[in-house]
Design a protein around this motif. Structure first.
Motif, short mmCIF file in Angstrom:
data_model
loop_
_atom_site.label_atom_id
_atom_site.label_comp_id
_atom_site.label_asym_id
_atom_site.label_seq_id
_atom_site.Cartn_x
_atom_site.Cartn_y
_atom_site.Cartn_z
N PHE A 1 -7.90 17.87 2.76
CA PHE A 1 -8.68 16.94 3.57
C PHE A 1 -7.82 15.77 4.06
O PHE A 1 -7.93 15.33 5.20
CB PHE A 1 -9.87 16.38 2.76
CG PHE A 1 -10.87 17.43 2.33
CD1 PHE A 1 -11.04 18.61 3.03
CD2 PHE A 1 -11.65 17.22 1.19
CE1 PHE A 1 -11.97 19.58 2.63
CE2 PHE A 1 -12.58 18.18 0.78
CZ PHE A 1 -12.74 19.36 1.49
N ALA A 2 -6.96 15.25 3.18
CA ALA A 2 -6.13 14.10 3.55
C ALA A 2 -5.10 14.49 4.61
O ALA A 2 -4.91 13.78 5.61
CB ALA A 2 -5.44 13.53 2.31
N ARG B 1 0.78 -1.24 0.00
CA ARG B 1 0.00 0.00 0.00
C ARG B 1 0.82 1.29 0.00
O ARG B 1 0.23 2.37 -0.09
CB ARG B 1 -0.91 0.03 1.25
CG ARG B 1 -2.03 -0.99 1.22
CD ARG B 1 -2.73 -1.01 2.58
NE ARG B 1 -3.86 -1.91 2.63
CZ ARG B 1 -5.14 -1.53 2.57
NH1 ARG B 1 -5.44 -0.26 2.44
NH2 ARG B 1 -6.11 -2.42 2.65
N ALA C 1 -6.66 15.20 7.89
CA ALA C 1 -7.08 13.94 8.53
C ALA C 1 -5.92 13.34 9.33
O ALA C 1 -6.13 12.74 10.40
CB ALA C 1 -7.56 12.94 7.47
N ASP D 1 -3.54 10.15 -5.87
CA ASP D 1 -4.76 9.96 -6.68
C ASP D 1 -5.33 11.30 -7.13
O ASP D 1 -5.72 11.47 -8.29
CB ASP D 1 -5.84 9.24 -5.84
CG ASP D 1 -5.89 7.74 -6.12
OD1 ASP D 1 -5.10 7.23 -6.94
OD2 ASP D 1 -6.74 7.07 -5.49
N GLN E 1 -3.08 5.51 3.30
CA GLN E 1 -4.23 6.10 2.59
C GLN E 1 -4.08 7.62 2.47
O GLN E 1 -4.46 8.21 1.45
CB GLN E 1 -5.54 5.76 3.32
CG GLN E 1 -5.87 4.27 3.24
CD GLN E 1 -7.08 3.88 4.07
OE1 GLN E 1 -7.45 4.58 5.02
NE2 GLN E 1 -7.70 2.77 3.73
N VAL E 2 -3.53 8.24 3.51
CA VAL E 2 -3.29 9.69 3.46
C VAL E 2 -2.35 10.01 2.29
O VAL E 2 -2.56 10.98 1.55
CB VAL E 2 -2.68 10.18 4.80
CG1 VAL E 2 -2.13 11.60 4.67
CG2 VAL E 2 -3.73 10.11 5.91
N PHE F 1 -3.99 3.48 7.63
CA PHE F 1 -4.55 4.85 7.54
C PHE F 1 -3.54 5.80 6.89
O PHE F 1 -3.86 6.55 5.97
CB PHE F 1 -4.93 5.35 8.94
CG PHE F 1 -5.13 6.84 8.99
CD1 PHE F 1 -6.31 7.41 8.56
CD2 PHE F 1 -4.10 7.67 9.41
CE1 PHE F 1 -6.47 8.79 8.56
CE2 PHE F 1 -4.25 9.04 9.42
CZ PHE F 1 -5.44 9.61 8.99
N TRP G 1 -1.54 7.95 -0.41
CA TRP G 1 -2.08 7.48 -1.70
C TRP G 1 -3.14 8.43 -2.23
O TRP G 1 -3.20 8.75 -3.43
CB TRP G 1 -2.67 6.08 -1.51
CG TRP G 1 -2.99 5.37 -2.79
CD1 TRP G 1 -4.12 5.52 -3.55
CD2 TRP G 1 -2.17 4.40 -3.46
NE1 TRP G 1 -4.05 4.71 -4.65
CE2 TRP G 1 -2.88 4.01 -4.62
CE3 TRP G 1 -0.93 3.82 -3.19
CZ2 TRP G 1 -2.38 3.06 -5.51
CZ3 TRP G 1 -0.43 2.88 -4.08
CH2 TRP G 1 -1.14 2.51 -5.23
N THR G 2 -4.02 8.90 -1.34
CA THR G 2 -5.11 9.79 -1.74
C THR G 2 -4.56 11.07 -2.34
O THR G 2 -5.13 11.63 -3.29
CB THR G 2 -6.00 10.10 -0.52
OG1 THR G 2 -6.58 8.87 -0.08
CG2 THR G 2 -7.12 11.09 -0.86
#
Lengths: 255, 255
Positions: free
Chosen positions: B133-134, B32, B137, B233, B226-227, B223, B229-230
């Motif tokens: 936002f990421a 990931r 977060a 993206d 994801q921060v 988590f 990767w997002t």
């Protein structure tokens, strides 16, 4: 390369009155509300597969189930009892009550009809991280910004009836897994959203008394349009353009 | 439609020891971490335009300038003085000091070299909402989750030296606007990140004492991936595929 050109807001008029602020709010909606997003057009135009509609409904469930949490935070910001009382019905609109269906129940009718497992939907494990970050940002915003900005951030409801009406007619016409029962959430919001938006608009017109406060109201609306737009961008990237991030839901028709 | 298949983690082995947890952490990183993201390959492979590299550097500035805020929150979670003292150098690594350059200064050397205006970069007005936002977060995560999870969320540094090395050699080879001075941020992180990662790994190995705590550590790392990767993206969607959201930076070569 297709490029979404950023709509231009009119040269900034001073925010010296409630009317000037309301004009600016309506410009922001016209330029930035997510009815302009390509994913919305694909959705109501019947151009998505069942799996892509599943991904939309699954992700948007996280938004739906966070709304009453957000509204409880908004209520908690007011020492003034009248504002708390006025805002309270929103909790019931979304959460329902013993024996009374709420918005979250109606959203689950939609995910049921799409063949998604309720436990999987309610666990929210398969949603896109971008969905979670954007929706959580909304909850944090109403907690961390001023009470005026917390109320202003729901002004996207001014523009919601139009998009709901488009979704209802478009989705009923184009998808065989959609029927009026399935669209009950949006049907109900056609009457709920204008009442809520009218209250919020009256509130900000009355309580934003300086150009600075009126600018903060406008920025809160811009923030909220970003929360909505970002969710559709993430769905578009993952499920239309095929870049599903690690760990997120993969529809059967994309496996 | 190209589909990024989600890498499969090995069938869950019980997290009954620090070694089992460390194995799982390394699997999560392999599956990931954002060195697997297509945008990273385009970046270090020299396949991006100057404008696309500008967009990356502009957006990542928001991550860089939020890191010391995040680290201050981490420090604030510990009543134990030794942990606060251990964590403190990270503030200086990023913020620098009077007369001493820090990571944020080094990032601005990169954005300068790319021809971005410093005031514009530092204002962060043009970043993608998804970036904000990421990153926010991440700051909220270390505030709202347990102190153990706050520390665990920085374990992506275990995998950072490899990606930094790839960026340095790839970007130096491929872009004429990149030189060793410009890449000083990454060069410095080659020695800083392993020290920080070693400490965090020792900490979670020692302090996660139950399978539940070890699972929380693993989820904190997920988590954090994801921060990261997002963010890629969102850059990919906006600046490679051309869907720039309203109000965000538009490079000259995309106008």
């Amino acid at each position: 390369m297709s490029l979404d050109l950023t709509p231009t807001l009119s040269p900034a008029r001073p925010l010296d009155s409630a009317d000037a602020m309301e004009d600016r709010l309506r410009e922001i909606g016209a330029a930035r509300y997510h009815d302009r997003h390509p994913f919305h057009h694909l959705l109501h135009g019947g151009q998505l597969t069942r799996g892509q509609v599943q991904a939309w409904a699954l992700n948007r469930y996280y938004y739906q189930c966070s709304i009453p949490v957000k509204d409880a935070v908004v209520i908690s910001r007011f020492r003034d009892r009248a504002t708390r009382v006025e805002w309270r019905h929103r909790l019931e609109d979304h959460d329902g009550a013993e024996g009374t269906e709420g918005g979250i129940d109606r959203w689950l009718v939609l995910t049921d009809a799409l063949g998604l497992d309720r436990d999987y939907v309610e666990a929210t494990d398969g949603i896109l991280p971008a969905t979670r970050f954007a929706v959580d940002a909304y909850v944090h915003f109403v907690r961390d910004q001023s009470p005026l900005e917390a109320i202003a951030s729901c002004l996207t409801e001014l523009f919601a009836p139009h998009i709901h009406a488009e979704r209802i007619s478009g989705m009923l016409a184009h998808y065989d897994f959609v029927n009026p029962t399935v669209m009950a959430y949006f049907q109900r919001r056609l009457s709920q959203a204008p009442r809520d938006a009218d209250y919020a608009l009256r509130y900000v017109r009355e309580h934003a008394r300086t150009p600075q406060e009126r600018a903060a109201v406008c920025n809160a609306l811009i923030f909220k349009t970003q929360v909505l737009w970002t969710q559709l961008d993430a769905l578009h990237h993952a499920y239309v353009l095929g870049h599903v991030p690690p760990g997120a839901f993969v529809p059967e028709d994309m496996r």
